[in-house]
Design a protein around this motif. Sequence first.
Motif, PDB file in Angstrom:
ATOM      1  N   GLU A 149     -10.970 -94.203 -53.633  1.00 29.83           N
ATOM      2  CA  GLU A 149     -11.333 -93.413 -54.949  1.00 29.83           C
ATOM      3  C   GLU A 149     -11.191 -92.083 -54.697  1.00 29.83           C
ATOM      4  O   GLU A 149     -11.547 -91.288 -55.808  1.00 29.83           O
ATOM      5  N   GLY A 150     -11.349 -91.414 -53.620  1.00 30.88           N
ATOM      6  CA  GLY A 150     -11.093 -89.941 -53.350  1.00 30.88           C
ATOM      7  C   GLY A 150     -12.307 -89.438 -53.534  1.00 30.88           C
ATOM      8  O   GLY A 150     -13.532 -89.662 -52.849  1.00 30.88           O
ATOM      9  N   ILE A 151     -12.323 -88.221 -53.959  1.00 31.60           N
ATOM     10  CA  ILE A 151     -13.582 -87.383 -54.399  1.00 31.60           C
ATOM     11  C   ILE A 151     -14.009 -87.208 -55.498  1.00 31.60           C
ATOM     12  O   ILE A 151     -13.296 -87.098 -56.504  1.00 31.60           O
ATOM     13  N   VAL A 152     -15.327 -87.686 -55.820  1.00 36.09           N
ATOM     14  CA  VAL A 152     -15.745 -87.883 -57.475  1.00 36.09           C
ATOM     15  C   VAL A 152     -16.895 -86.986 -57.385  1.00 36.09           C
ATOM     16  O   VAL A 152     -18.009 -87.277 -56.702  1.00 36.09           O
ATOM     17  N   ASP A 153     -17.039 -85.982 -58.410  1.00 33.99           N
ATOM     18  CA  ASP A 153     -18.071 -85.024 -58.624  1.00 33.99           C
ATOM     19  C   ASP A 153     -18.702 -84.529 -57.149  1.00 33.99           C
ATOM     20  O   ASP A 153     -19.792 -84.357 -56.899  1.00 33.99           O
ATOM     21  N   GLY A 154     -17.679 -84.227 -56.430  1.00 33.39           N
ATOM     22  CA  GLY A 154     -18.055 -83.398 -55.101  1.00 33.39           C
ATOM     23  C   GLY A 154     -18.319 -84.464 -54.131  1.00 33.39           C
ATOM     24  O   GLY A 154     -18.632 -83.741 -52.904  1.00 33.39           O
ATOM     25  N   LYS A 155     -18.405 -85.832 -54.344  1.00 31.62           N
ATOM     26  CA  LYS A 155     -18.795 -86.827 -53.038  1.00 31.62           C
ATOM     27  C   LYS A 155     -17.626 -87.456 -52.693  1.00 31.62           C
ATOM     28  O   LYS A 155     -16.895 -88.064 -53.561  1.00 31.62           O
ATOM     29  N   ILE A 156     -17.441 -87.602 -51.501  1.00 31.78           N
ATOM     30  CA  ILE A 156     -16.494 -88.285 -50.780  1.00 31.78           C
ATOM     31  C   ILE A 156     -16.502 -89.887 -50.890  1.00 31.78           C
ATOM     32  O   ILE A 156     -18.084 -90.407 -50.377  1.00 31.78           O
ATOM     33  N   TYR A 157     -15.801 -90.580 -51.529  1.00 28.09           N
ATOM     34  CA  TYR A 157     -15.938 -92.221 -51.409  1.00 28.09           C
ATOM     35  C   TYR A 157     -15.096 -92.633 -50.294  1.00 28.09           C
ATOM     36  O   TYR A 157     -14.313 -92.799 -49.977  1.00 28.09           O
ATOM     37  N   ALA A 158     -15.970 -93.099 -49.170  1.00 28.81           N
ATOM     38  CA  ALA A 158     -15.602 -93.441 -48.053  1.00 28.81           C
ATOM     39  C   ALA A 158     -14.738 -94.800 -47.883  1.00 28.81           C
ATOM     40  O   ALA A 158     -13.874 -94.864 -47.310  1.00 28.81           O
ATOM     41  N   GLY A 159     -15.182 -95.674 -48.846  1.00 25.73           N
ATOM     42  CA  GLY A 159     -14.595 -97.060 -48.751  1.00 25.73           C
ATOM     43  C   GLY A 159     -14.346 -97.653 -47.584  1.00 25.73           C
ATOM     44  O   GLY A 159     -13.279 -98.336 -47.176  1.00 25.73           O
ATOM     45  N   ALA A 160     -15.529 -97.891 -46.664  1.00 29.95           N
ATOM     46  CA  ALA A 160     -15.303 -98.521 -45.494  1.00 29.95           C
ATOM     47  C   ALA A 160     -15.296 -99.807 -45.759  1.00 29.95           C
ATOM     48  O   ALA A 160     -14.384-100.659 -45.000  1.00 29.95           O
ATOM     49  N   ASP A 161     -15.949-100.420 -46.758  1.00 26.75           N
ATOM     50  CA  ASP A 161     -15.612-101.979 -46.743  1.00 26.75           C
ATOM     51  C   ASP A 161     -14.372-102.154 -47.839  1.00 26.75           C
ATOM     52  O   ASP A 161     -13.678-103.043 -47.537  1.00 26.75           O
ATOM     53  N   ASP A 162     -14.362-101.172 -48.796  1.00 24.07           N
ATOM     54  CA  ASP A 162     -13.257-101.250 -49.741  1.00 24.07           C
ATOM     55  C   ASP A 162     -12.017-100.142 -49.496  1.00 24.07           C
ATOM     56  O   ASP A 162     -12.306 -99.062 -50.148  1.00 24.07           O
ATOM     57  N   ASN A 163     -11.246-100.158 -48.761  1.00 22.50           N
ATOM     58  CA  ASN A 163     -10.864-101.513 -48.098  1.00 22.50           C
ATOM     59  C   ASN A 163     -10.614-101.108 -46.530  1.00 22.50           C
ATOM     60  O   ASN A 163      -9.356-101.655 -45.869  1.00 22.50           O
ATOM     61  N   GLY A 164     -11.458-100.331 -45.879  1.00 28.29           N
ATOM     62  CA  GLY A 164     -11.493-100.236 -44.379  1.00 28.29           C
ATOM     63  C   GLY A 164     -11.559-101.215 -43.721  1.00 28.29           C
ATOM     64  O   GLY A 164     -10.860-101.462 -42.735  1.00 28.29           O
ATOM     65  N   SER A 165     -12.431-102.166 -44.238  1.00 26.24           N
ATOM     66  CA  SER A 165     -12.495-103.580 -43.504  1.00 26.24           C
ATOM     67  C   SER A 165     -11.252-104.354 -43.431  1.00 26.24           C
ATOM     68  O   SER A 165     -10.892-104.968 -42.585  1.00 26.24           O
ATOM     69  N   GLY A 166     -10.409-104.227 -44.778  1.00 23.28           N
ATOM     70  CA  GLY A 166      -9.289-104.872 -44.848  1.00 23.28           C
ATOM     71  C   GLY A 166      -8.163-104.291 -43.916  1.00 23.28           C
ATOM     72  O   GLY A 166      -7.322-105.050 -43.152  1.00 23.28           O
ATOM     73  N   THR A 167      -7.999-103.084 -43.970  1.00 28.17           N
ATOM     74  CA  THR A 167      -7.113-102.443 -43.000  1.00 28.17           C
ATOM     75  C   THR A 167      -7.476-102.633 -41.437  1.00 28.17           C
ATOM     76  O   THR A 167      -6.677-102.947 -40.800  1.00 28.17           O
ATOM     77  N   ALA A 168      -8.561-102.748 -41.149  1.00 26.99           N
ATOM     78  CA  ALA A 168      -9.118-102.929 -39.678  1.00 26.99           C
ATOM     79  C   ALA A 168      -8.543-104.454 -39.281  1.00 26.99           C
ATOM     80  O   ALA A 168      -7.903-104.522 -38.374  1.00 26.99           O
TER      81      ALA A 168
END
Length: 343
Positions: free
Chosen positions: A140-159
């Motif tokens: 999702e990128g950065i929204v309202d100044g907050k970084i959306y890490a996406g560990a599950d979505d989809n860091g888990s799939g990438t790993a």
Amino acid sequence: MKFLVASALVLVGSCSTLRHSEKIDQLKDSISYDDKSRVEYYMGTINAGQLKTYVEEVSDDKYEGRMTGEEGHDKVCDYIRNYYKSLNIKAPESHPDYYQTVPAEALPDDLSASQNVIAYIEGSEFPDEYIYISAHSDHEGIVDGKIYAGADDNGSGTAAVFEMAEAFKLASKDGYGPKRSVVFLHVTAEEVGLHGSRYYTAHPIFPIENTVSTLNIDMIGRIDERHEDNEDYIYVIGADRVSTELHFIIQEANSNFVNLDLDYKYNEDSDPNRYFYRSDHYNFALKDIPVVFFFNGEHEDYTKPTDTADKINYPLLEKRTKLIFATAWYLANSPVRLNPEVI
């Protein structure tokens, strides 16, 4: 006479049902792992510690939420590419830098060009038949100044794709390379509308008609509310839509190696969430390719900046990755190509 006709119809219906059940039984009986100990050996190289390393890297703040077309996502794609280079897993000959450019005109208007990342291990007996293991790399990128890490979505799939690629590569080094080619596909622009996989299936690097199956992974590191009392599960979506055989191969892989609860709740046609249509396997399914979507369901941090690496259940991620690996191993090494037919 009416009674005789009705009786005949009942008899015909019963025979038809019997014939179908016999087909199903024969299909199930035909699926077996003759090389079970070998699968277990290479599956054993998939471990929670390495998965954790990859999830933490991909979801690191330095990538700024991996928004399609932005610098952070470009950098994580470079990290993905370098991973395959480090394992000496090759790029397609037509795309020697591992990148398939997805031009800006193929993306929503406000996005810059991006890229799918593709690596593969060539099959030893059927090199022109392809098994895809896919996961999207963007978030999702950065929204309202907050970084959306996406560990599950989809860091888990990438790993998970990383760990399976390494396991297949180790098997190849030992002389047990896959009989069919295995493609590791990291697609862009999933979060903004499945554009990366749509572009790939419209401009395939390998002949789309030679695609045997696509195993898609999107969020497999967490537990949803429905399974708080039983974390050993995975949602299996779409496996029976194009190929009955794929459905039973996954069940055989599961019973032989991991014994997860295979939950088909979201596979129902009536499912209001329509998950079958919401991740990258769907664009392959539109080409009549047997697909499956592995998913853990939504959780409290879904599409929020709080989807961070410290909340991933790594032992469970390991077990789920092993199930997908065992499925991919069977598809890649079966003497007979997967049957794209619904019985």
